[in-house]
Write a protein that holds these residues in place. Structure first.
Motif, PDB file in Angstrom:
ATOM      1  N   ARG A 405      26.854  -0.132  38.336  1.00 22.08           N
ATOM      2  CA  ARG A 405      26.737   1.212  37.781  1.00 22.08           C
ATOM      3  C   ARG A 405      25.541   1.212  36.836  1.00 22.08           C
ATOM      4  O   ARG A 405      25.263   0.225  36.168  1.00 22.08           O
ATOM      5  N   LYS A 406      24.823   2.316  36.813  1.00 22.17           N
ATOM      6  CA  LYS A 406      23.732   2.420  35.846  1.00 22.17           C
ATOM      7  C   LYS A 406      23.743   3.807  35.203  1.00 22.17           C
ATOM      8  O   LYS A 406      24.364   4.731  35.732  1.00 22.17           O
ATOM      9  N   ILE A 407      23.053   3.921  34.092  1.00 26.76           N
ATOM     10  CA  ILE A 407      22.931   5.213  33.436  1.00 26.76           C
ATOM     11  C   ILE A 407      21.570   5.791  33.816  1.00 26.76           C
ATOM     12  O   ILE A 407      20.542   5.122  33.684  1.00 26.76           O
ATOM     13  N   THR A 408      21.579   7.015  34.293  1.00 24.94           N
ATOM     14  CA  THR A 408      20.285   7.669  34.544  1.00 24.94           C
ATOM     15  C   THR A 408      20.226   8.941  33.689  1.00 24.94           C
ATOM     16  O   THR A 408      21.262   9.456  33.244  1.00 24.94           O
ATOM     17  N   PHE A 409      19.028   9.398  33.463  1.00 24.42           N
ATOM     18  CA  PHE A 409      18.863  10.605  32.656  1.00 24.42           C
ATOM     19  C   PHE A 409      18.598  11.804  33.576  1.00 24.42           C
ATOM     20  O   PHE A 409      17.843  11.695  34.538  1.00 24.42           O
ATOM     21  N   TYR A 411      17.420  15.981  33.616  1.00 22.87           N
ATOM     22  CA  TYR A 411      16.619  16.868  32.766  1.00 22.87           C
ATOM     23  C   TYR A 411      16.927  18.333  33.066  1.00 22.87           C
ATOM     24  O   TYR A 411      17.099  18.714  34.226  1.00 22.87           O
ATOM     25  N   GLU A 413      15.506  21.767  33.542  1.00 26.43           N
ATOM     26  CA  GLU A 413      14.161  22.210  33.934  1.00 26.43           C
ATOM     27  C   GLU A 413      13.614  23.314  33.007  1.00 26.43           C
ATOM     28  O   GLU A 413      12.413  23.547  32.971  1.00 26.43           O
ATOM     29  N   GLU A 414      14.505  23.991  32.262  1.00 30.09           N
ATOM     30  CA  GLU A 414      14.050  25.068  31.369  1.00 30.09           C
ATOM     31  C   GLU A 414      13.511  24.498  30.057  1.00 30.09           C
ATOM     32  O   GLU A 414      12.512  24.964  29.529  1.00 30.09           O
ATOM     33  N   THR A 415      14.211  23.485  29.558  1.00 36.28           N
ATOM     34  CA  THR A 415      13.881  23.013  28.207  1.00 36.28           C
ATOM     35  C   THR A 415      13.386  21.564  28.178  1.00 36.28           C
ATOM     36  O   THR A 415      12.902  21.089  27.158  1.00 36.28           O
ATOM     37  N   PHE A 416      13.548  20.898  29.261  1.00 31.15           N
ATOM     38  CA  PHE A 416      13.268  19.459  29.369  1.00 31.15           C
ATOM     39  C   PHE A 416      14.179  18.624  28.456  1.00 31.15           C
ATOM     40  O   PHE A 416      13.882  17.470  28.165  1.00 31.15           O
ATOM     41  N   GLU A 417      15.278  19.247  27.998  1.00 32.38           N
ATOM     42  CA  GLU A 417      16.286  18.442  27.296  1.00 32.38           C
ATOM     43  C   GLU A 417      16.920  17.538  28.346  1.00 32.38           C
ATOM     44  O   GLU A 417      16.943  17.883  29.539  1.00 32.38           O
ATOM     45  N   TYR A 418      17.464  16.418  27.914  1.00 30.38           N
ATOM     46  CA  TYR A 418      18.006  15.489  28.899  1.00 30.38           C
ATOM     47  C   TYR A 418      19.357  14.924  28.477  1.00 30.38           C
ATOM     48  O   TYR A 418      19.691  14.907  27.290  1.00 30.38           O
ATOM     49  N   GLU A 420      22.720  12.007  29.815  1.00 30.67           N
ATOM     50  CA  GLU A 420      22.976  10.782  30.583  1.00 30.67           C
ATOM     51  C   GLU A 420      24.056  11.013  31.619  1.00 30.67           C
ATOM     52  O   GLU A 420      24.989  11.758  31.380  1.00 30.67           O
TER      53      GLU A 420
END
Lengths: 599, 222
Positions: A405-409, A411, A413-418, A420
C-alpha cells in the motif's frame, strides 16, 4: 652413532624444508588455500590474477603499469613449488599473505617493482617492504605477509589511552561547538597544544606500533624459532602430500577460540571454557580441489573430537523426507535441504553436555542446567520432536512484484489543494520459502489460531494462513500447514496455486535421487541467476563483494554431504561450467569464492 | 550529524525513482507567505524499511527511525529561531515515510536565509553557496521558481538507469499568488480556473535529464 644422528637430523630437516615454501606459512594461520597445480596459472595474465580478492595484498600493483601484458610466468615464479594463500586471526592481530616459489628474483621485482629492500635481522632472509606488505625471501622461497591489529582491539587500546589522558569523548565536540561563539572557538583553538595528538592521530600511532610489534612476533616464530603451521600440524603436513590441483585447510577449533561469544566464558568461567574448547579440539576441516574437464570438485572433510563426533553422527542418522521434494521447483535459482535426526542429536548432546555443564560453579549456569534437566524429565519429547523432526528446506525463488500500500496525493483542479489517499502499489521483493516436515499438524495450527485471536493481521484462508503486512509493515507472509509440511513463504503464487506442491514443475526424479543419496545436506545454485536476482544492496560489504564477484560467472554449484562417522563427515561441492578452455580461470573463481566465504 | 545527512541523501537518492516531492508556496501581497514541503517515500516503504533494518548501508551508518524523527524535530526547533520565521510545523509519518514541513515567513529572503542557516548549523562542515539555497525569487510583479540546487545536484548524480521506475517519481511545484497570473514562462505550467495558482509537475526521469524543466516565471497582472 654420530652418523646415524646426523642422518636422522638430515631426515627431519628435509621433511621440514623439502616441501618447498610451506614452512613459511605462519603458525597463526587458521585458513590455508594451497594451489598445487601451478601449471594452470601460467597462462593467466598478472593483471587478471591480482584482481582476485585473495590477492588483495598486492592490489596496489594494479595502479602502475609494471604488470601490464605480463603473465604469471613472466613474474619469475617457480611453478614447481606450490602457491599457498593463508589467513589467520588472534585476539590481537590478523595475518594474511601467500607463499610462493621464486625462479628468477630479477623478473619478480621487474613486475612487482613497488617493494624496497630493507635491512634484515634474520640470517639468510631478505626483506622487502611496500606500504603495509612485507616480502620475505629465503633462498628460492618467498612469503608476502601483512600483519594488522584487529580493529576492535585497536579501538579498545586507543580509547583506554585517550581517556586515561583526561580527554572527553572524541565524538562529543561538534554539538558542543555549536554553542560557542566565534571568539570562544578561536580562544579554544589557540589554547590547544599542537604537540598533543588528537584521537585519530593517537589511533594511527598505536596501529603503527602494534603492526610493528605483531609483525616481529610472527617473524620471530617463523624465522628464528622456525615454527610454522607446517611444523605444528600433522594434518596440514599430510594434506600437502595430496596430488589434487589444490588443497584447503581450516582449523575450526581456533576459529571457535577467537569467537567473541566465548569471551565471557573464557574470562569468567575458565574451567567450563576449557571443557567447551575441548569439545571442538581437532575440529579441522580439510579439502581437495579437483580440476575436471568441465567442473571443479571440492571434496571437504570435517574432523571432530570424539565428543562432538558422537553428536554429529547421531544427528546425521536421518533420511530425506520425500514430502519436501514437491515444494522445490526444478528451475529454482537456488535451493538447499537439510535433514537431521533432531531427537537422536538431542539425546546425545544431553548426554555429552550435561556432565560438562555440571562442572561449572556458576549459579546462573547451575540454574539453567536445572531447567534443562527438568525440561528433559517433564516435557513430552515425542510431541516436540514430532512437531519438528529436523528436516527442512529453503529456496530462493527470485524477485517478484509484491502488492503493498502507498500514499498518493490527489489534487483539486480548482485550487491545487491536495490530500492523501491510500492506493495499491507494487514493489520488488526477493522471494524465499522455508519449510520443515512435521508429524504434528495440530501444533502449528494451535499456535496460528492463537495468533489470529490476538491480532487481526492473521487471516485463515481455509487451508493456509496469511500474516498481512508481516514484512516491514507492507508485504504479507503465507503459512501453509499441509502434506506433512509447515511452510513459511512470501511467495503468493506458492500459497495460492501450489499448496499441494509444484507437480510436474517440481524437482525431477533424478534430482530427488541425488538429494536422497547426499545425506544430511544438499544444495544447488545457479550462480548467474542468484547473483543477478539477489538484492545485494541489503547485504553487508563482504557479502556484497561475493555477489559482485559471482555476477559475471556462469555455471552452477551443487552441494552434497557424504558419510558421517564419529571421526569425520564429508561434503562435496561441485562447480560446473560450460567453457572448458577456461578451466584454470574457473578454478581460481571457485578458489576466490571459497576465500570470500571463509575470510 | 554529517553521517545522518549523508545517509538521508543516499536514501533519497536511491529512492528517487519512487519519491514524490511537493514544493508548495503561497505568497501574500506584502511578500510574506507560507511554504510547505512534502517528501513522500510511501511507494518505497519495503525498501526503506529494509535499509532501516541494517546497521550500515553503502558504508554509512544507518540511523534508527527515532534518530531521523529527532533530527526533523531539531530542524524545526532551529528554524523557529530564525529571523522572519513563524509557525514552523513538522509531521513525520513513520509507517509510510512521509515528512512534511510548513513554515510562515515574512519574506522569501528570510525564509531562504533561515533554511541555509539551519542546514549549516546541522552540518557546519558543508559550506553552502548562495545558489544552493536560493530557488525562489519574488519582486512583487513576478515569481521566479526553479529546482533547489541541492536537490538538482543529487538528482544528477543518480546512477539508476531504470527509466520505467524513474518515471514514477515526481516533483510538484505549486505557487499560489495574491493577484491573477498574467503569464507563465513555462507552457507545461498549469493554471487554475481563477488564475491565482499555478502547478508544474515533472517526473524524476525527465528532471534528471533536464533540471531546467522545473524553471518558470509567473508574471502577475498589473
Amino acid at each position: 652413532m654420530k652418523k646415524l644422528a646426523f642422518l636422522w637430523l638430515l631426515g627431519c630437516l628435509s621433511e621440514v624444508w623439502g616441501q618447498g615454501v610451506d614452512p613459511l606459512i605462519p603458525a597463526q594461520a587458521v585458513t590455508v588455500f594451497s594451489i598445487n597445480n601451478t601449471d594452470l596459472l601460467q597462462k593467466i595474465s598478472i593483471d587478471e590474477w591480482i584482481t582476485y580478492d585473495f590477492m588483495e595484498e598486492i592490489h596496489q600493483e594494479l595502479f602502475d603499469k609494471s604488470t601490464e601484458n605480463k603473465t604469471v610466468k613472466d613474474a619469475g615464479l617457480d611453478f614447481d613449488q606450490r602457491l599457498s594463500l593463508f589467513y589467520g586471526k588472534t585476539p590481537y592481530y590478523e595475518v594474511t599473505g601467500f607463499t610462493f616459489g621464486i625462479k628468477d628474483q630479477k623478473a619478480l621485482f621487474n613486475v612487482f617493482d613497488d617493494f624496497e629492500n630493507i635491512p634484515s635481522a634474520y640470517q639468510g632472509v631478505q626483506i622487502y617492504q611496500s606500504l603495509f606488505n612485507n616480502l620475505l625471501i629465503d633462498k628460492n622461497q618467498g612469503v608476502l605477509i601483512r600483519v594488522e591489529p584487529v580493529e576492535a582491539f585497536l579501538n579498545q587500546q586507543t580509547d583506554s589511552l585517550w581517556y586515561s589522558r583526561g580527554n572527553l569523548s572524541p565524538f562529543y565536540a561538534m554539538d558542543e561547538d555549536q554553542l560557542l561563539n566565534e571568539e570562544e572557538l578561536f580562544l579554544e583553538d589557540a589554547q590547544k597544544n599542537l604537540l598533543e595528538k588528537n584521537y585519530y592521530e593517537l589511533r594511527d600511532s598505536l596501529q603503527f606500533d602494534f603492526q610493528k610489534k605483531y609483525y616481529h612476533e610472527v617473524l620471530q616464530g617463523l624465522l628464528t624459532q622456525r615454527k610454522s603451521l607446517y611444523t605444528n600440524d600433522s594434518i596440514f603436513r599430510e594434506l600437502l602430500t595430496h596430488r589434487s590441483a589444490g588443497v584447503f585447510y581450516m582449523d575450526n577449533s581456533r576459529n571457535i577460540d577467537r569467537a567473541k561469544n566465548l569471551w565471557y566464558l573464557k574470562t569468567v568461567l575458565p574451567t567450563l571454557y576449557l571443557d567447551v574448547q575441548e569439545l571442538y579440539d581437532g575440529n579441522i576441516i580439510t579439502g581437495d580441489l579437483i580440476l575436471q574437464e568441465s567442473s571443479v570438485q571440492f571434496n571437504l572433510q570435517a574432523r571432530y573430537s570424539p565428543a562432538l563426533g558422537s553428536i554429529y553422527s547421531e544427528m546425521n542418522q536421518a533420511k530425506f523426507d520425500p514430502n519436501i521434494a514437491p515444494f522445490i521447483r526444478s528451475n529454482q535459482p537456488a535451493y538447499f535441504s537439510y535433514n537431521i535426526n533432531l531427537r537422536s542429536a538431542y539425546e546425545k548432546a544431553y548426554e555429552v553436555l550435561v556432565p560438562i555443564l555440571s562442572k561449572a560453579k556458576d549459579p546462573e549456569i547451575s540454574f539453567n542446567l536445572l531447567l534443562l534437566k527438568l525440561g528433559n524429565a517433564l516435557v513430552n519429547k515425542d510431541a516436540v520432536f514430532d512437531a519438528y523432526k529436523g528436516s527442512l528446506f529453503m529456496t530462493f525463488n527470485g524477485i517478484q512484484k509484491v502488492k503493498t500500500r502507498k500514499i498518493t496525493f490527489f489534487y483539486d483542479e480548482e485550487t491545487f489543494e491536495y490530500g492523501e489517499k491510500e492506493t495499491e502499489a507494487e514493489e520488488d521483493m526477493p522471494i524465499f520459502t522455508l519449510g520443515f516436515s512435521t508429524k504434528r499438524k495440530d501444533i502449528p495450527e494451535m499456535i496460528l489460531e492463537h495468533f489470529s485471536q490476538v491480532t487481526s493481521k492473521f487471516e485463515n484462508k481455509g487451508d493456509y494462513w496469511v500474516y498481512n503486512k508481516a514484512i516491514f509493515d507492507a508485504a504479507p507472509v503465507f503459512l501453509i500447514n499441509a502434506k506433512g509440511m509447515f511452510i513459511v513463504t512470501n511467495d503468493r503464487d506458492l500459497a495460492e496455486n501450489h499448496r499441494e506442491g509444484y507437480g510436474k514443475e517440481a524437482l525431477s526424479k533424478r534430482a530427488i535421487k541425488a538429494i536422497k543419496k547426499s545425506g544430511t545436506m544438499a544444495g544447488y545454485a545457479n550462480l548467474q541467476q542468484v547473483a543477478q536476482k539477489f538484492p545485494s544492496d541489503f547485504l553487508d560489504p563482504s557479502q556484497q563483494q561475493l555477489m559482485d564477484f559471482l555476477r559475471n560467472k556462469t555455471g552452477s554449484i551443487s552441494l552434497q554431504s557424504g558419510e558421517t562417522t564419529e571421526q569425520s563427515t564429508s561434503v562435496t561441492l561441485n562447480y560446473s561450467f560450460n567453457d572448458t578452455e577456461k578451466s584454470s580461470k574457473h578454478f581460481l573463481d571457485l578458489l576466490n569464492t571459497l576465500y570470500l566465504l571463509t575470510k | 550529524m554529517k553521517k545522518l545527512l549523508c545517509f538521508l541523501f543516499a536514501l533519497t537518492l536511491m529512492l528517487s525513482s519512487c519519491i514524490e516531492i511537493i514544493d508548495d508556496l503561497s505568497m501574500n501581497l506584502d511578500g510574506s507567505g507560507t511554504f510547505k514541503y512534502t517528501v513522500n517515500l510511501s511507494a518505497s516503504k519495503v525498501k526503506v524499511n529494509s535499509i532501516l533494518a541494517l546497521d550500515s548501508f553503502n558504508g554509512k551508518k544507518v540511523p534508527k527511525i527515532d534518530e531521523i524523527e529527532s533530527k526533523i524535530n531539531q530542524f524545526r526547533e532551529l528554524l523557529k529561531n530564525e529571523k522572519g520565521i513563524k509557525s514552523v510545523q513538522t509531521e513525520f509519518n513513520k509507517i509510510d515515510f512521509i515528512a512534511k514541513i510548513s513554515v510562515d515567513f515574512s519574506s522569501l529572503d528570510e525564509l531562504q536565509t533561515g533554511i541555509k542557516s539551519v542546514l549549516t548549523q546541522l552540518d557546519p562542515s558543508i559550506k553552502y553557496t548562495e545558489d544552493y539555497t536560493v530557488w525562489i525569487a519574488w519582486d512583487h510583479k513576478s515569481l521566479q521558481r526553479m529546482i533547489p540546487k541541492l536537490v538538482e545536484e543529487r538528482i544528477k548524480t543518480e546512477t539508476q538507469s531504470d527509466q520505467e521506475l524513474l518515471t514514477t517519481g515526481s516533483y510538484t511545484c505549486i505557487s499560489r499568488l495574491p493577484k491573477t497570473i498574467q503569464n507563465s514562462s513555462n507552457p507545461a505550467c498549469k493554471l487554475n480556473p481563477s488564475k491565482t495558482a499555478a502547478m508544474l509537475r515533472i517526473n524524476t526521469w525527465d528532471l534528471k535529464l533536464n533540471p531546467s524543466l522545473l524553471e518558470h516565471t509567473l508574471t502577475l497582472s498589473p
